[in-house]
Write a protein that holds these residues in place. Structure first.
Motif, short mmCIF file in Angstrom:
data_model
loop_
_atom_site.label_atom_id
_atom_site.label_comp_id
_atom_site.label_asym_id
_atom_site.label_seq_id
_atom_site.Cartn_x
_atom_site.Cartn_y
_atom_site.Cartn_z
N GLU A 114 0.87 -1.18 0.00
CA GLU A 114 0.00 0.00 0.00
C GLU A 114 0.90 1.23 0.00
O GLU A 114 1.52 1.57 1.02
CB GLU A 114 -0.90 -0.01 1.24
N TYR A 115 1.02 1.89 -1.15
CA TYR A 115 1.95 3.00 -1.32
C TYR A 115 1.20 4.32 -1.41
O TYR A 115 -0.02 4.36 -1.60
CB TYR A 115 2.81 2.78 -2.56
N GLY A 116 1.93 5.42 -1.29
CA GLY A 116 1.33 6.75 -1.33
C GLY A 116 0.82 7.13 -2.70
O GLY A 116 1.45 6.85 -3.72
N LEU A 117 -0.36 7.79 -2.73
CA LEU A 117 -1.02 8.15 -3.98
C LEU A 117 -1.14 9.66 -4.15
O LEU A 117 -1.31 10.40 -3.17
CB LEU A 117 -2.43 7.54 -4.02
N PHE A 118 -1.08 10.12 -5.38
CA PHE A 118 -1.39 11.50 -5.73
C PHE A 118 -2.88 11.75 -5.46
O PHE A 118 -3.70 10.85 -5.68
CB PHE A 118 -1.07 11.72 -7.21
#
Length: 303
Positions: A114-118
């Motif tokens: 689960e990675y950071g999103l714009f």
């Protein structure tokens, strides 16, 4: 939230930008849906969520197959979800089911990041978070990492990286880093791209906007040069492209460029004729989705 007091100055596939710099995501609310981890009584696959980093927040969902021996070892698939760098989640119902199925059928532990999103976290957060998560996985090589499932049951000589759409793009950068920097104690055997994004489409301007530190249309993260392909840190590569997908040509171009590079591995291209982008997530029970899953499972199980 929608802005009512400023004009739209840019409009992309997944969001619009207002004159006052606010960003409004335009994808349907159902794409934000998530499900909790669970134990599957049918397959015996168990899952749990872990926090990898608290600042910035990086987490993952881990799937482990049914154990027949308390000391049993499994290959590991590090999976990166798609979503145009601005939506979807490792905890979404579709990705939960997809990763659980791979775990069951391939007999593999799956770590779905689960990675950071714009816009909350612009690019390159997705690349950096995924690399941090892969390094966290590698921290269990000696059997003394923070997650017992990885300490006890991963065969670090059989690690795979994979992703779809944006996740395929991110998976490339991970394989490139493994080949360039290394991942001590870990052997990345194979990498899987499902309908990956590698530039050359109308979405390029959107990617550039989401990445304020971009280096233009030839940015190597968006459009990897042949010399980078020669440094991939894996032995095998499996690429899926879909005939009716706007990413079809860039995916095939990547395949052709890889064959021209100095990379010495084995690559296979699978064309999903008559299908659209990530059709296997939209209709996971169709015959061609089952075929796609079968190829992934065979790829992981291949000696």
């Amino acid at each position: 939230m929608a802005s009512t007091d400023s004009e739209i100055v840019k409009e992309f596939r997944f969001f619009r930008v207002y004159e006052d710099s606010r960003v409004q995501l335009t994808f349907p609310p159902f794409l934000k849906a998530t499900v909790p981890p669970s134990d599957d009584p049918v397959t015996g696959v168990r899952s749990k969520d872990v926090t990898i980093s608290s600042e910035p927040l990086v987490s993952a969902r881990i799937f482990v197959p049914k154990l027949t021996d308390p000391k049993q070892k499994f290959p590991l698939l590090f999976y990166v979800h798609g979503g145009g760098f601005c939506m979807m989640s490792a905890f979404a119902p579709g990705y939960h089911d997809f990763c659980r199925t791979i775990s069951a059928q391939a007999g593999a532990i799956v770590v779905s990041v689960e990675y950071g999103l714009f816009p909350d976290r612009p690019i390159p957060a997705c690349y950096e978070d995924s690399w941090v998560a892969l390094q966290w996985v590698a921290s269990h090589v000696g059997g003394n990492g923070p997650e017992p499932w990885l300490n006890d049951h991963v065969d670090f000589g059989k690690v795979f990286i994979g992703g779809d759409s944006a996740g395929g793009n991110i998976s490339h950068t991970l394989a490139f880093r493994v080949g360039s920097i290394g991942l001590p104690g870990v052997k990345v055997v194979g990498v899987i791209f499902i309908h990956p994004y590698f530039g050359g489409t109308e979405d390029d301007e959107m990617w550039l906007f989401m990445n304020p530190s971009n280096s233009g249309l030839q940015d190597p993260r968006m459009k990897p040069p042949v010399e980078d392909l020669g440094k991939l840190g894996c032995e095998r590569l499996l690429i899926f492209v879909a005939e009716k997908d706007h990413l079809y040509t860039p995916g095939k171009d990547y395949y052709e460029d890889l064959k021209k590079s100095e990379w010495g591995g084995k690559v296979e291209l699978i064309e999903n004729h008559g299908e659209e982008h990530v059709f296997h997530m939209r209709n996971p029970k169709c015959e061609k989705a089952a075929e796609l899953m079968g190829k992934i499972v065979s790829f992981i199980k291949e000696d």
